[in-house]
Design a protein around this motif. Structure first.
Motif: not given
Length: 425
Positions: A357-377
């Motif tokens: 699912p993540a790959a199909n959404s365009g996520v790539k290795a070494y991306d940094e996650i800033l927020e998850i479901n509107n909650v800051p990481t």
């Protein structure tokens, strides 16, 4: 690493015999080990559990306490940083070359032979430390909190240890003063070989075959069941499996496959559809073969029990915890996540599985996650994010990610991706 540590222990026997003799002549009876500070039946030691890994604060030689991982799977105590060791004022006698779990031999450690560990009601006396000459932050990156070292066999060798994962506490018993059979616990034979604990367990594989497996009891490993295929041709891969990172060792990242077995029995208790890791064979595999074991039992299974490790009586006692029969869930996003060491809860994606699912959404290795479901990481613990990604099929995940260009931290692009979790094994 085991070969080097074994050589170290053998060469150190003479030193410790001289040390013990000197202490006895001086009127002291204590030998290297962990002991209660007061003469009591038992004392209780709180710990922090991260994915059922046991983390305890330890003061070395009177210094500020630092986090150590309590690990039955290693013989010697290890400190992950020579810089930290120097800051603690450690003294060294010599240097060793270590073999990592991936078969590499480029790790070196300095030996600090005599130290005092303070764990509150418990103290470790005359404790040796292997101090890595290069800093190792691998455990912090996968656990999410700073871990500065490992306490191994010495903690367990003289005293029965009761581990209560639900309430995050350890009862440390005086030798011979714990009941022979505590209520509702079931006993298994335990063999301590080369300072490591082993049990025998029955595992039914997906092809219907039943494996009688000798397993290392490894409180410091974050997997559930692990089977080393190179040890016997009786270990078979399940028809459904995925390739994945399996964990982090001193030698680097461990790779292999994750699948399931039909069940495994632990002290007569049956766990079904257990997630099972199948690591790739490495140059280190000869050590596993020589031990006679077929695999190991890690925190994902042990954390579902109330566990008593009683080395002096060659036994392990098991009682079901509240989550004993909870389903074993694997990541449903397709991402492997890591924390940037020595930073404030910055999380990046170390691996993305193809077709997930993540790959199909365009996520790539070494991306940094800033927020998850509107909650800051920075509000999330890494363990909480991992639990979210294993939570339930169909759950919607929206992430704000940052992608850096050409390793330039000042040149990046932010975007928002959305996907739904999907069970893959």
């Amino acid at each position: 690493m085991n070969t080097a540590l074994s050589q170290y222990m053998q060469k150190s026997v003479g030193f410790f015999l001289v040390l013990i003799f000197t202490l006895q002549v001086a009127g002291f009876a204590q030998v290297p080990g962990f002991f209660m500070k007061e003469d009591r039946r038992k004392v209780t030691l709180p710990f922090y559990a991260s994915n059922s890994l046991i983390i305890i604060p330890v003061s070395i030689n009177g210094n500020t306490p630092i986090n150590f991982l309590l690990d039955t799977g290693v013989r010697s105590n290890i400190l992950f940083s020579r810089v930290l060791g120097d800051a603690l004022g450690l003294e060294y006698t010599r240097q060793l070359k270590l073999v990592g779990a991936d078969g590499s031999t480029d790790l070196t450690a300095s030996v600090s032979p005599i130290n005092h560990f303070d764990l509150g009601p418990i103290e470790g006396v005359f404790q040796s430390l292997l101090v890595l000459d290069e800093e190792f932050f691998g455990l912090e990156s996968v656990i999410g909190i700073p871990i500065y070292g490992i306490i191994g066999h010495e903690f367990f060798k003289y005293n029965p240890i009761k581990i209560d994962y639900d309430n995050e506490k350890i009862d440390f018993y005086q030798q011979g003063r714990m009941k022979w059979k505590p209520l509702f616990y079931r006993k298994m034979d335990l063999s301590v070989e080369d300072s490591k604990p082993y049990i025998n367990a029955e595992v039914k594989q997906r092809d219907g075959s039943v494996l009688q497996a000798k397993l290392l009891v490894d409180t410091g490993a974050n997997h559930g069941l692990l089977l080393n295929r190179e040890t016997t041709d009786k270990i078979t891969m399940p028809p459904l499996f995925i390739e994945s990172e399996l964990g982090q060792s001193l030698g680097g990242i461990l790779y292999g496959y994750v699948g399931r077995v039909d069940y495994m029995e632990l002290a007569g208790f049956r766990l079904k559809d257990v997630l099972t890791s199948y690591p790739e064979e490495t140059d280190f595999s000869y050590v596993i073969k020589e031990s006679g074991r077929q695999g190991s039992l890690g925190a994902e299974v042990l954390g579902r029990t109330k566990l008593i490790l009683d080395y002096p009586r060659d036994r392990i006692l098991v009682k079901k915890a509240e989550n004993f029969y909870a389903p074993f869930q694997f990541d449903m996003s397709g991402m492997s996540l890591k924390k940037i060491p020595n930073d404030d809860n910055r999380v990046y994606i170390s691996e993305v599985r193809v077709g997930s699912p993540a790959a199909n959404s365009g996520v790539k290795a070494y991306d940094e996650i800033l927020e998850i479901n509107n909650v800051p990481t920075f509000i999330w613990e890494l363990s909480e994010i991992n639990r979210l990604m294993r939570s339930e099929p169909g759950k919607k995940i929206t992430m704000k990610i940052r992608r850096y260009k050409d390793d330039n931290l000042e040149d990046y692009e932010d975007s928002v991706v959305t996907f739904s979790l999907r069970k893959q094994i």
